[in-house]
Design a protein around this motif. Structure first.
Motif, PDB file in Angstrom:
ATOM      1  N   SER A  93       8.159  12.161 -14.313  1.00  0.00           N
ATOM      2  CA  SER A  93       7.945  10.864 -14.346  1.00  0.00           C
ATOM      3  C   SER A  93       8.599   9.681 -15.066  1.00  0.00           C
ATOM      4  CB  SER A  93       6.254  10.621 -14.716  1.00  0.00           C
ATOM      5  OG  SER A  93       5.836   9.387 -15.258  1.00  0.00           O
ATOM      6  N   CYS A 140       1.019  -1.318  -0.153  1.00  0.00           N
ATOM      7  CA  CYS A 140      -0.227   0.083  -0.129  1.00  0.00           C
ATOM      8  C   CYS A 140       0.749   1.346   0.062  1.00  0.00           C
ATOM      9  CB  CYS A 140      -0.849  -0.023   1.164  1.00  0.00           C
ATOM     10  SG  CYS A 140      -0.192  -0.075   2.886  1.00  0.00           S
ATOM     11  N   GLU A 183       2.205   1.731  -3.630  1.00  0.00           N
ATOM     12  CA  GLU A 183       1.008   2.034  -4.369  1.00  0.00           C
ATOM     13  C   GLU A 183       0.775   3.603  -4.354  1.00  0.00           C
ATOM     14  OE1 GLU A 183      -2.496  -0.268  -4.370  1.00  0.00           O
ATOM     15  OE2 GLU A 183      -1.450  -1.965  -5.172  1.00  0.00           O
ATOM     16  N   ALA A 184       0.681   4.029  -3.205  1.00  0.00           N
ATOM     17  CA  ALA A 184       0.472   5.312  -2.731  1.00  0.00           C
ATOM     18  C   ALA A 184       1.625   6.260  -3.063  1.00  0.00           C
ATOM     19  CB  ALA A 184       0.398   5.406  -1.064  1.00  0.00           C
ATOM     20  N   PHE A 187       3.668   6.108  -5.624  1.00  0.00           N
ATOM     21  CA  PHE A 187       3.742   6.291  -7.248  1.00  0.00           C
ATOM     22  C   PHE A 187       2.236   6.821  -7.815  1.00  0.00           C
ATOM     23  CE2 PHE A 187       7.040   3.133  -7.353  1.00  0.00           C
ATOM     24  CZ  PHE A 187       7.866   3.686  -8.139  1.00  0.00           C
ATOM     25  N   LYS A 188       1.143   6.570  -6.883  1.00  0.00           N
ATOM     26  CA  LYS A 188      -0.114   7.042  -7.378  1.00  0.00           C
ATOM     27  C   LYS A 188      -0.132   8.583  -7.237  1.00  0.00           C
ATOM     28  CE  LYS A 188      -5.050   6.291  -6.817  1.00  0.00           C
ATOM     29  NZ  LYS A 188      -5.969   5.897  -6.009  1.00  0.00           N
ATOM     30  N   LYS A 189       0.309   8.966  -6.114  1.00  0.00           N
ATOM     31  CA  LYS A 189       0.345  10.586  -5.547  1.00  0.00           C
ATOM     32  C   LYS A 189       1.556  11.121  -6.110  1.00  0.00           C
ATOM     33  CE  LYS A 189      -2.266   9.511  -1.465  1.00  0.00           C
ATOM     34  NZ  LYS A 189      -2.644   9.686  -0.178  1.00  0.00           N
TER      35      LYS A 189
END
Length: 79
Positions: free
Chosen positions: A73, A54, A57-58, A60-62
């Motif tokens: 990126s 988690c 994911e957080a 990279f997502k944010k």
């Protein structure tokens, strides 16, 4: 200070954790190359992440990883 006592902050959850238990991503300042868990001969700006799914994911997502690395990126990372 002992190697095991050195703590770093996860860029996703902000927890202070022993450096040995974190994933390190480093951006080389000259070549702009990103590496995961680089050897000691690779210098540049670094960010640490918990090996927790988690947190990864957080981060990279944010876009937190790229913000801390002051990078655009990337489509791939060098292992």
């Amino acid at each position: 200070m002992n190697e095991s006592e050195i703590k770093r902050k996860c860029c996703a959850c902000s927890k202070l954790i022993s450096r040995n238990h974190l994933i390190k991503i480093t951006k080389n300042s000259k070549s702009q190359e990103l590496r995961i868990n680089p050897d000691s001969l690779f210098f540049g700006r670094s960010v640490y992440i918990c090996p927790d799914e988690c947190c990864i994911e957080a981060a990279f997502k944010k876009g937190k990883i790229f913000k801390f690395l002051k990078a655009v990126s990337y489509t791939h990372l060098t292992l």
